[in-house]
Design a protein around this motif. Structure first.
Motif, short mmCIF file in Angstrom:
data_model
loop_
_atom_site.label_atom_id
_atom_site.label_comp_id
_atom_site.label_asym_id
_atom_site.label_seq_id
_atom_site.Cartn_x
_atom_site.Cartn_y
_atom_site.Cartn_z
N LEU A 320 0.86 -1.17 0.00
CA LEU A 320 0.00 0.00 0.00
C LEU A 320 0.90 1.22 0.00
O LEU A 320 1.70 1.41 0.92
N GLY A 321 0.79 2.05 -1.03
CA GLY A 321 1.67 3.22 -1.15
C GLY A 321 1.00 4.34 -1.90
O GLY A 321 -0.13 4.22 -2.39
N LEU A 322 1.72 5.44 -2.00
CA LEU A 322 1.20 6.64 -2.65
C LEU A 322 1.58 6.71 -4.12
O LEU A 322 1.17 7.64 -4.82
N GLU A 323 2.40 5.77 -4.61
CA GLU A 323 2.75 5.77 -6.03
C GLU A 323 1.55 5.35 -6.86
O GLU A 323 0.71 4.56 -6.44
N ASN A 324 1.48 5.90 -8.06
CA ASN A 324 0.47 5.42 -9.00
C ASN A 324 0.83 4.00 -9.43
O ASN A 324 1.95 3.53 -9.21
N ALA A 325 -0.14 3.32 -10.03
CA ALA A 325 0.12 1.96 -10.50
C ALA A 325 1.28 1.98 -11.49
O ALA A 325 1.17 2.56 -12.56
N SER A 326 2.38 1.35 -11.13
CA SER A 326 3.59 1.38 -11.95
C SER A 326 4.48 0.21 -11.54
O SER A 326 4.16 -0.55 -10.61
N TRP A 327 5.61 0.09 -12.24
CA TRP A 327 6.53 -0.98 -11.90
C TRP A 327 7.08 -0.82 -10.49
O TRP A 327 7.36 -1.82 -9.81
N THR A 328 7.23 0.41 -10.01
CA THR A 328 7.75 0.62 -8.66
C THR A 328 6.84 -0.03 -7.63
O THR A 328 7.31 -0.74 -6.73
N GLY A 329 5.53 0.21 -7.74
CA GLY A 329 4.60 -0.41 -6.81
C GLY A 329 4.57 -1.91 -6.95
O GLY A 329 4.53 -2.66 -5.94
#
Length: 737
Positions: A320-329
Motif C-alpha cells: 500500500l503506497g502513494l505511487e500510481n500503479a507502476s513498476w515501482t509499486g
C-alpha cells in the motif's frame, strides 16, 4: 499438397467442382462432378484434377445442415427407408464398401436386380444413389426435400404480415434487394452505434431508398405499402442477427466479454500446485488519507497491490503506497513475498504467527498480470533473474484474474464500515455527494495496518464457495487458505522457488540495458554520470577510481546500473564481469539528495527553461559590454597612435622593466591609504581619511598595524571557518597519502 479424404470437396483444373466418393490410393480415387447435373462417379488421378487447388471442406453439405435427429419422425422414417433400398448396393455383407456399384459397367445390372427385388422403379434407386454420392454419403441427404424447405432460404415477407384494419394499403413484399438494403443499414447505423434507435434507422432507410424529390426539390417518402415497415425491419434484425451480435456491436467486444460473456470453466483448472500461478493487480483504495506530519493535510487515496496464489487463494504479498500503479509499486509488492514477516507484524501492531505465512519467501513459476506493470520492460527482470514466466490477460477483462479482483472487493468491504474517509465508488461521480474526504483521519501506516489485519483474517478463515473436490471433503479438508497451502504442498508439492529479500531486491530494481531506448550510465572523470546526477563509490573502490582515471584519458568503460525510481541518493553499478559497486551522490549533485529521478528531471527542465527565458537579457547585457569594451579599445588605440614616436615598433619593449617599476610606484601612491587614529575615528565616524603621498611615500609597502585588543574582539566570519576547514581537509588528505 494436402491429402484428400472421403467427402472432401475440391476445385478441379477444368473449372468444375468435385467430391471424393472413395479413395483408392493417396493419389487416386472415385470422384463425382458436382458442377454437372447428371454425373456419376469416375476413377481419376487427384493430382491431375486439382494440381495446387485447396480443399474446400466448408462446402460440404453435411457440415452446414442440422443434425438428422432434429427432423420429424416421418422425415427420418422416409430417409431410413431410402437408405435400406440402396444399402445392399453400396455395402457388402461384411459391412465393407462395394466397389462394383461405382463401376458404370456393373452399376446398371445391380440396380435392375435391386429394383426387381423390391418391385420399385430403377429411377428411384438411381435418384437415391446420386443424392448419396453427390451430397455427402449420409442418411441426412436422403431426407425428402420438403422436410428441409425454408431452413436455408433467404428470409423475406413472402405475403406474410398483418393487413391494416382499414385496408388503406397492401403489405409491402420485401425481396432479396430490400433485405440486403435493410441488413446494410442495420449493420452500419444500428448495431455499430451504441445509442442508435431502430426507428431512426427505419427513417434513414426510407429516406435513402424509398423516397423521391418533388418539383420543389424536397425529399418525399413513398406512401405506406411501397416501403418496408418498421415491423419488417425488426423482423430482418431478429432473423439475420442474434442478440449477441447486436449487444456485442453496440458495446464492443471487450465490454461485452467483461459484462455479458458466459462464464465457463474455473481458475483452478490451470493451476496445478501451490506456487504455480500468482495473480497480481493494483487498484485505487477508496479511502482518503492524511499526512503523518500534519493530520490536517489530506494526501488523497493510496494504491493497493495484492498478490494471490491461484491454487489456494492465499494472499502471499501486498503493498500500500502513494505511487500510481507502476513498476515501482509492483516491485515493492513482489518484494513483500520475501519480507521479514515478524518485523512486518511488529511494525504494524499485529501478533506474529509463522502459521499465518506458509508461503513466506516462495517465488512463483508464473505471474499473471493485466498488461499494465507486468508488460513493462522492467518486468523482464523477473524472467532473467528468477526464471519465472510472465503472462498478461486481455485488457479490460478482469474475469480472467478473478481471484485477485475478488480480493480487492473483500479488502474494501472489510474496512468500509470503520475507516474514516472511505468513499464508496458509486459516490465518486455522484453530483452533490457527501464530501467523504473531509472525514479523512487515517495515515498511510494506519491504513496499512488495517489491510494487514484483513490479510491475516482471510488467510486463516474458511472461504465460501471454494470448490473442494469430493475426495478433499471426505478427507476432512477445510477451505482455509493456510491449510489448503499446507495440504496441497504435501499432496502435489510446490511449483515455486525460494529467494532471499536482498537477492530479490537487486534483481527487481530497474537496470540500464543495451536497448537504445534505455537510460544510460557513463563513467566520467568526475564520477559515474546517470540521469543528470554524478555518483561516487561508497567505499572509494579502486576499480571505480581507475575507471575515472581512464575516463580522463578518453578510455571510458561500459557500465550499467540498477536504480530505485523513488530516490536518486544511491545506485548500484555493474561492470562487464558481473561485479557490483554501490555508489552514492557526489558533492556536485548533493543538491538533489532526497528527490526522485522524476523530480530531478523536472528540476533540470525548469532550470533550463528559466535560463532560456533569461537568454535575451543575457544577450543584451553581452551586447552592451561589447559596445563599452569596443569604445575603450578604440580610445586606447587612438591614444597609442597619438603617443607614437619616430622610433621603430620593436623599440617599444626596450625599457619595459623601468617603465613597469615606474607604473607600480604611481599606482602605490594612488591606491595606498592609512587607517585613522581612535580619536579621528570617533570624530568622523566610519570615514577613513586619505593621507597625502608625501607622508607615505617611503612606507607604502608596509601593512597597517592593528592593535591586539581590536584583533581579539573582531568576530570570526563564516568564510574564515570555511577556509579553516578546507585547509584542515587538505592537511588530512596529505597525511592519508
Amino acid at each position: 499438397m494436402q491429402a484428400l479424404l472421403k467427402n472432401d470437396v475440391f476445385d478441379g483444373n477444368d473449372g468444375c467442382q468435385y467430391r471424393v466418393v472413395k479413395t483408392s490410393s493417396p493419389n487416386t480415387g472415385w470422384v463425382i462432378n458436382l458442377s454437372r447435373a447428371h454425373s456419376w462417379p469416375v476413377e481419376r488421378d487427384f493430382g491431375v484434377l486439382r494440381s495446387h487447388s485447396r480443399v474446400a471442406t466448408q462446402s460440404t453439405a453435411c457440415a452446414k445442415l442440422p443434425d438428422f435427429a432434429f427432423y420429424s419422425e416421418k422425415a427420418r422414417n422416409r430417409a431410413n427407408a431410402a437408405y435400406e433400398v440402396i444399402k445392399p448396393l453400396i455395402l457388402n455383407a461384411d459391412g465393407s464398401e462395394n466397389d462394383d456399384i461405382l463401376d458404370e459397367r456393373k452399376r446398371n445390372r445391380l440396380v435392375l436386380a435391386r429394383a426387381d427385388e423390391l418391385d420399385i422403379s430403377k429411377t428411384t434407386i438411381y435418384g437415391y444413389l446420386h443424392k448419396w454420392w453427390s451430397q455427402g454419403q449420409s442418411k441426412y441427404v436422403l431426407i425428402p426435400g420438403s422436410a428441409r424447405n425454408g431452413q436455408n432460404q433467404t428470409s423475406g415477407t413472402s405475403g406474410r404480415g398483418r393487413m391494416p384494419g382499414d385496408g388503406r394499403y397492401s403489405v409491402f413484399q420485401m425481396g432479396a434487394e430490400d433485405i440486403k438494403r435493410a441488413k446494410e443499414f442495420l449493420e452500419k447505423r444500428y448495431i455499430k452505434k451504441e445509442h442508435a434507435s431502430l426507428k431512426g434507422v427505419h427513417i434513414d432507410l426510407i429516406a435513402k431508398h424509398y423516397s423521391f424529390r418533388d418539383g420543389n426539390g424536397d425529399l418525399v417518402k413513398r406512401p405506406e405499402g411501397e416501403h418496408p415497415s418498421i415491423h419488417q425491419l425488426r423482423h430482418v434484425l431478429k432473423t439475420l442477427f442474434t442478440p449477441e451480435d447486436v449487444k456485442r456491436g453496440k458495446k464492443g467486444d471487450k465490454n461485452f466479454d467483461r459484462e455479458n460473456k458466459p462464464m465457463t470453466g474455473s481458475s483452478l483448472e490451470e493451476a496445478v500446485a501451490p506456487g504455480h500461478i500468482y495473480e497480481l493487480d493494483a487498484t485505487i483504495f477508496d479511502t482518503f488519507l492524511v499526512a503523518e506530519a500534519n493530520r490536517h493535510h489530506i494526501i488523497g487515496k493510496p494504491t493497493l497491490y495484492l498478490i494471490y496464489d491461484r491454487k489456494t487463494r492465499l494472499i502471499v504479498g501486498f503493498y500500500l503506497g502513494l505511487e500510481n500503479a507502476s513498476w515501482t509499486g509492483a516491485m515493492l509488492a513482489i518484494l513483500s513475498l520475501a519480507e521479514d514477516k515478524r518485523a512486518l507484524c511488529e511494525k504494524y501492531g499485529h501478533p506474529y504467527d509463522p502459521a499465518h505465512w506458509p508461503a513466506d519467501g516462495v517465488f512463483p513459476a508464473k505471474f499473471l498480470g493485466d498488461r499494465g506493470e507486468m508488460a513493462s520492460r522492467n518486468s523482464d527482470r523477473i524472467c532473467d533473474g528468477m526464471e519465472a514466466t510472465i503472462s498478461n490477460t486481455q485488457s479490460l477483462l478482469p474475469i480472467t484474474k478473478g481471484v485477485v479482483e475478488a480480493g480487492f472487493h473483500a479488502a474494501h468491504c472489510a474496512i468500509k464500515d470503520m475507516a474514516p474517509g472511505y468513499e464508496p465508488p458509486m459516490e465518486a461521480v455522484k453530483r452533490r455527494a457527501k464530501k467523504y474526504h473531509l472525514d479523512a483521519a487515517l495515515t498511510l501506516e494506519e491504513c496499512t495496518s488495517l489491510i494487514l489485519g484483513q490479510i491475516i483474517k482471510h488467510n486463516t478463515t474458511a472461504m465460501e464457495n471454494y470448490p473442494l473436490s469430493p475426495a478433499q471433503v471426505l478427507a476432512g479438508w477445510n477451505a482455509i487458505p493456510t491449510q489448503l497451502w499446507k495440504q496441497e504442498l504435501e499432496l502435489n508439492g510446490c511449483a515455486g522457488a525460494n529467494y532471499t529479500y536482498d537477492y530479490l531486491h537487486l534483481q527487481l530494481l530497474p537496470r540500464t540495458t543495451d536497448d537504445p531506448k534505455s537510460k544510460k550510465a557513463k563513467v566520467t572523470q568526475q564520477g559515474i554520470e546517470f540521469e543528470n546526477c554524478i555518483y561516487k563509490s561508497v567505499d572509494d573502490d579502486p576499480t571505480v577510481r581507475q575507471w575515472m582515471v581512464n575516463a580522463g584519458m578518453g578510455k571510458s568503460p561500459e557500465v550499467h546500473c540498477s536504480y530505485d525510481l523513488r530516490l536518486v541518493d544511491n545506485i548500484i553499478v555493474h561492470d562487464s564481469k558481473g561485479r557490483t559497486f554501490p555508489c552514492t551522490l557526489a558533492k556536485d549533485s548533493g543538491r538533489f539528495s532526497g528527490y526522485s529521478f522524476a523530480e530531478v528531471e523536472y528540476i533540470i527542465v525548469k532550470e533550463r527553461r528559466a535560463k532560456k527565458l533569461l537568454e535575451d537579457k543575457t544577450n543584451q547585457a553581452e551586447m552592451s559590454r561589447r559596445q563599452r569594451a569596443q569604445a575603450i579599445t578604440t580610445r586606447a588605440i587612438a591614444a597609442t597612435k597619438q603617443a607614437a614616436t619616430s622610433a621603430a615598433r620593436s623599440a617599444r619593449k626596450a625599457d619595459t622593466a623601468a617603465e613597469r617599476d615606474a607604473e607600480k610606484s604611481r599606482l602605490r601612491r594612488l591606491q595606498t591609504s592609512m587607517p585613522p587614529t581612535n580619536s579621528e575615528s570617533k570624530r568622523v565616524g566610519n570615514v577613513i581619511a586619505l593621507h597625502s603621498s608625501d607622508h607615505v611615500e617611503g612606507c607604502a609597502h608596509q601593512q597597517p598595524k592593528i592593535p591586539v585588543e581590536d584583533a581579539a574582539e573582531r568576530p570570526r566570519s563564516t568564510i574564515d571557518d570555511l577556509l579553516r576547514r578546507k585547509a584542515q581537509e587538505k592537511t588530512n588528505e596529505l597525511t592519508h597519502l
